[in-house]
Motif scaffolding. Structure first.
Motif, mmCIF file in Angstrom:
data_model
loop_
_atom_site.group_PDB
_atom_site.id
_atom_site.type_symbol
_atom_site.label_atom_id
_atom_site.label_comp_id
_atom_site.label_asym_id
_atom_site.label_seq_id
_atom_site.Cartn_x
_atom_site.Cartn_y
_atom_site.Cartn_z
ATOM 1 N N ILE A 1 0.835 -1.205 0.000
ATOM 2 C CA ILE A 1 0.000 0.000 0.000
ATOM 3 C C ILE A 1 0.871 1.258 0.000
ATOM 4 C CG2 ILE A 1 -1.987 -1.098 1.101
ATOM 5 C CD1 ILE A 1 -1.036 0.076 3.762
ATOM 6 N N ALA A 2 2.107 1.091 -0.496
ATOM 7 C CA ALA A 2 3.036 2.230 -0.541
ATOM 8 C C ALA A 2 2.654 3.227 -1.626
ATOM 9 C CB ALA A 2 4.468 1.736 -0.772
ATOM 10 N N ASP A 3 1.962 2.752 -2.687
ATOM 11 C CA ASP A 3 1.577 3.638 -3.789
ATOM 12 C C ASP A 3 0.340 4.434 -3.371
ATOM 13 O OD1 ASP A 3 1.025 4.918 -6.123
ATOM 14 O OD2 ASP A 3 0.979 3.130 -7.388
ATOM 15 N N SER A 4 0.560 5.559 -2.709
ATOM 16 C CA SER A 4 -0.548 6.360 -2.193
ATOM 17 C C SER A 4 -1.309 7.072 -3.309
ATOM 18 C CB SER A 4 -0.023 7.395 -1.188
ATOM 19 O OG SER A 4 0.927 8.247 -1.798
ATOM 20 N N SER A 5 -0.634 7.361 -4.433
ATOM 21 C CA SER A 5 -1.306 8.079 -5.518
ATOM 22 C C SER A 5 -2.436 7.247 -6.120
ATOM 23 C CB SER A 5 -0.292 8.463 -6.603
ATOM 24 O OG SER A 5 0.332 7.306 -7.148
ATOM 25 N N LEU A 6 -2.206 5.935 -6.320
ATOM 26 C CA LEU A 6 -3.244 5.054 -6.855
ATOM 27 C C LEU A 6 -4.413 4.960 -5.886
ATOM 28 C CD1 LEU A 6 -4.390 2.973 -8.815
ATOM 29 C CD2 LEU A 6 -2.930 1.235 -7.731
ATOM 30 N N TYR A 7 -4.108 4.786 -4.595
ATOM 31 C CA TYR A 7 -5.153 4.688 -3.574
ATOM 32 C C TYR A 7 -5.984 5.981 -3.539
ATOM 33 C CZ TYR A 7 -7.275 4.759 1.083
ATOM 34 O OH TYR A 7 -8.155 4.876 2.117
ATOM 35 N N ASN A 8 -5.300 7.129 -3.602
ATOM 36 C CA ASN A 8 -6.009 8.416 -3.546
ATOM 37 C C ASN A 8 -6.921 8.601 -4.746
ATOM 38 O OD1 ASN A 8 -4.794 9.135 -1.127
ATOM 39 N ND2 ASN A 8 -3.078 10.168 -2.117
#
Length: 413
Positions: A122-129
């Motif tokens: 879950i390090a890719d915060s841009s995709l989650y956002n």
């Protein structure tokens, strides 16, 4: 005078042909090319071509299509796939690398959408956002329909408020011009900072190396220490200009090749000629100021290991100027920035910051240049005296007490 040019050319050519200079230049060029082609490099290593594949488990049976439409408006590089298998099968597909992640869509008790997202990391915060924003917009639409808001009413509700900025000062830069200037100044500040700190240290190391090998004893018998100092300063200066010419040529070519992506990254499309002229002026003045300091500080040590300790305060001054300049990018008109721009140790970066970001009167920039020129002359006179005695000092390093000893040796000559 011939001896002066001999030392200058010797310093320049020897450094130019040295393995360390060649390797440093090649590595720096590689870094410049890497930074200006970052998007292409990322896509080259990305097996999905920069696109994220996300599996969608729609438990409601009605959220997939509207969610896909909302997400497409936010980020076209996110590809959604309607997954018909079970949750366990979807997780296994993520582990195999078939998908970046899996998102489960459902409708809660209030008949509003909610979701759970799972990925290997879950390090890719841009995709989650982006996924969260898309779902939030979908929730807003559904909630609006429940209270019978029309599409026009909903659009009016979320329409951005009109909020414009105007500068009352005559000829003040617009918001777009400030954005471009900030990106340009940011890049050029790094060039000035790293160039000054690297080449000034190189001069100190050059002097200390000659002293440690006792070459200095031979040189001072045929050439005056003052000529030696300025020959080395100019020699390293020419070396720095040579290396910078290589960097800027490669950077200019790569910048033109990737104009669209870099303009968005740094916020500028073209470089004003006046700003480039000021950058060159303040770079040269900053170099000579710190190079003079480095030369006589390097002359006070007899061992190469002591060089870094001796020039540490000088390095801290450069770092302090750079940190103040970084603060000034957000508030270039702050009184603190204005005052420190007239302190000669900080002028190369901070006055250049003000010139690039603000429409200051020409006389203010000229005062900064004059202050630096006067400071350089003073340091050159004092530095030459310290250098003349410092090159004769050998033995245990005794910090800045050696400056007094160097001046005494100069008077006794």
């Amino acid at each position: 005078m011939n001896k002066f040019w001999i030392i200058l050319s010797h310093t320049y050519i020897n450094k130019l042909k040295s393995k360390s200079f060649i390797i440093t230049t090649i590595l720096s060029v590689a870094i410049v090319l890497g930074l200006t082609n970052m998007d292409n490099i990322i896509h080259a290593f990305d097996k999905n071509g920069g696109k994220d594949k996300v599996a969608v488990l729609d438990e409601s049976g009605q959220l997939y299509e509207p969610f896909k439409q909302q997400l497409h408006k936010i980020n076209k590089n996110i590809q959604l796939y309607h997954y018909n298998g079970s949750e366990t099968e979807a997780e296994q597909a993520v582990k195999k690398g078939d998908y970046t992640g899996v998102i489960q869509l459902r409708i809660n008790e209030e008949k509003l959408p909610e979701a759970t997202y799972k990925a290997m990391s879950i390090a890719d915060s841009s995709l989650y956002n982006d996924l969260q924003t898309g779902l939030q917009q979908l929730k807003t639409m559904i909630a609006a329909s429940q209270i019978n808001l029309s599409p026009n009413q909903l659009q009016k509700l979320y329409e951005p408020v009109s909020f414009k900025q105007y500068a009352l000062e005559k000829n003040a830069k617009t918001e777009e011009q400030l954005k471009q200037a900030r990106g340009l100044v940011y890049v050029l500040l790094f060039i000035i900072y790293f160039s000054v700190i690297m080449y000034a240290s190189m001069i100190a190391m050059e002097v200390a190396t000659e002293k440690s090998s006792r070459v200095m004893e031979i040189l001072i018998s045929s050439v005056s220490p003052i000529k030696q100092m300025f020959a080395k300063i100019l020699g390293i200066g020419l070396l720095s200009l040579t290396q910078l010419a290589v960097f800027l040529s490669v950077g200019y070519y790569s910048f033109n090749k990737n104009m669209e992506s870099l303009s968005g990254l740094f916020g500028f499309n073209q470089i004003p000629v006046a700003t480039i002229c000021y950058a060159v002026i303040f770079f040269i003045l900053g170099y000579f100021l710190y190079a003079t300091l480095a030369a006589f500080l390097g002359s006070l040590v007899s061992r190469i290991e002591d060089v870094q300790q001796m020039i540490t305060p000088m390095t801290m001054l450069i770092v302090a100027g750079f940190m103040i300049a970084m603060f000034g990018l957000g508030k270039p008109d702050a009184p603190f920035i204005t005052i420190t721009s007239y302190i000669p140790f900080f002028t190369p970066m901070i006055m250049f910051l003000r010139v690039g970001m603000l429409n200051i009167p020409t006389w203010e920039a000229v005062i900064g240049i004059v202050i630096m020129l006067v400071t350089i002359v003073i340091f050159a006179i004092i530095g030459a005296r310290i250098y003349r005695g410092g090159v004769l000092i050998y033995g245990k390093f005794n910090s800045y007490k050696d400056i007094k000893k160097a001046l005494q040796l100069t008077k006794n000559e």
